[in-house]
Design a protein around this motif. Structure first.
Motif, short mmCIF file in Angstrom:
data_model
loop_
_atom_site.label_atom_id
_atom_site.label_comp_id
_atom_site.label_asym_id
_atom_site.label_seq_id
_atom_site.Cartn_x
_atom_site.Cartn_y
_atom_site.Cartn_z
N TRP A 173 62.19 61.49 -47.07
CA TRP A 173 63.55 61.05 -46.76
C TRP A 173 63.92 59.74 -47.47
CZ3 TRP A 173 66.49 64.57 -44.63
CH2 TRP A 173 65.87 65.62 -43.96
N GLU A 174 63.01 58.80 -47.47
CA GLU A 174 63.29 57.49 -48.07
C GLU A 174 62.90 57.41 -49.53
OE1 GLU A 174 62.76 54.29 -44.53
OE2 GLU A 174 60.95 55.43 -45.03
N ASN A 175 61.96 58.24 -49.97
CA ASN A 175 61.42 58.13 -51.33
C ASN A 175 61.30 59.48 -52.05
OD1 ASN A 175 59.52 56.37 -49.27
ND2 ASN A 175 60.46 55.16 -50.88
N PRO A 176 62.34 60.30 -52.10
CA PRO A 176 62.23 61.61 -52.75
C PRO A 176 61.89 61.51 -54.24
CG PRO A 176 64.53 61.10 -52.32
CD PRO A 176 63.70 60.04 -51.63
N GLU A 177 62.19 60.38 -54.85
CA GLU A 177 61.89 60.19 -56.28
C GLU A 177 60.39 60.22 -56.56
OE1 GLU A 177 61.60 56.15 -54.45
OE2 GLU A 177 63.05 57.78 -54.25
N LEU A 178 59.55 59.95 -55.56
CA LEU A 178 58.11 60.00 -55.75
C LEU A 178 57.64 61.42 -56.09
CD1 LEU A 178 56.86 57.70 -52.85
CD2 LEU A 178 56.94 57.16 -55.30
N LEU A 179 58.27 62.41 -55.52
CA LEU A 179 57.90 63.79 -55.82
C LEU A 179 58.41 64.21 -57.19
CD1 LEU A 179 58.51 65.47 -52.37
CD2 LEU A 179 56.33 64.94 -53.47
N LYS A 180 59.59 63.75 -57.57
CA LYS A 180 60.14 64.06 -58.89
C LYS A 180 59.26 63.45 -59.98
CE LYS A 180 64.81 64.34 -57.14
NZ LYS A 180 66.06 63.64 -56.97
N ALA A 181 58.82 62.22 -59.76
CA ALA A 181 57.94 61.54 -60.73
C ALA A 181 56.62 62.28 -60.86
CB ALA A 181 57.72 60.09 -60.32
N SER A 182 56.11 62.78 -59.75
CA SER A 182 54.84 63.50 -59.75
C SER A 182 54.94 64.79 -60.56
CB SER A 182 54.42 63.82 -58.32
OG SER A 182 53.22 64.54 -58.31
N LYS A 183 56.06 65.51 -60.45
CA LYS A 183 56.24 66.78 -61.18
C LYS A 183 56.34 66.53 -62.68
CE LYS A 183 58.28 69.26 -57.35
NZ LYS A 183 59.46 69.85 -56.77
N LYS A 184 56.92 65.40 -63.09
CA LYS A 184 57.03 65.08 -64.51
C LYS A 184 55.66 64.79 -65.12
CE LYS A 184 61.66 63.11 -64.36
NZ LYS A 184 62.45 61.88 -64.46
#
Length: 114
Positions: A101-112
């Protein structure tokens, strides 16, 4: 005697993570509202349960947390098939990085990085 983990929740409500004092459900078992740590009634978007685990820094791990396993793989803690996933062996080092909820960008960075 078996030691049981404490049953605790936190909730995403009004665009903020909230500690939960009490939870109310409808007659159908659907989440209705919470009473947060300050005693305010709120209608949360999501309710997350404490897993009973703590990370390497002794932070409590909740459903919806994004954890790094052995400093590399990032994954979301979820309840699946009657147990918490990922299943983390005792000698595995893991750390809570944030939550969905607070840090969805962490998952996007992981996929990259994969």
């Amino acid at each position: 005697m078996t030691k049981h983990r404490p049953i605790r929740f936190r909730a995403w409500a009004d665009d903020k993570m909230r500690a939960v004092r009490a939870v109310s459900f409808t007659e159908k078992g659907e989440l209705f509202r919470i009473l947060d740590a300050e005693g305010v009634e709120r209608w949360p978007t999501a309710l997350m349960q404490y897993t009973g685990f703590k990370d390497r820094k002794r932070r409590e791990v909740y459903e919806g947390d994004i954890v790094a396993v052995n400093g590399l793989a990032r994954t979301v803690v979820e309840w699946q098939e009657y147990r918490w996933h990922p299943q983390i062996p005792k000698k595995t080092i893991y750390e809570v990085l944030g939550n969905v909820w607070e840090n969805p960008e962490l998952l996007k960075a992981s996929k990259k990085n994969v």
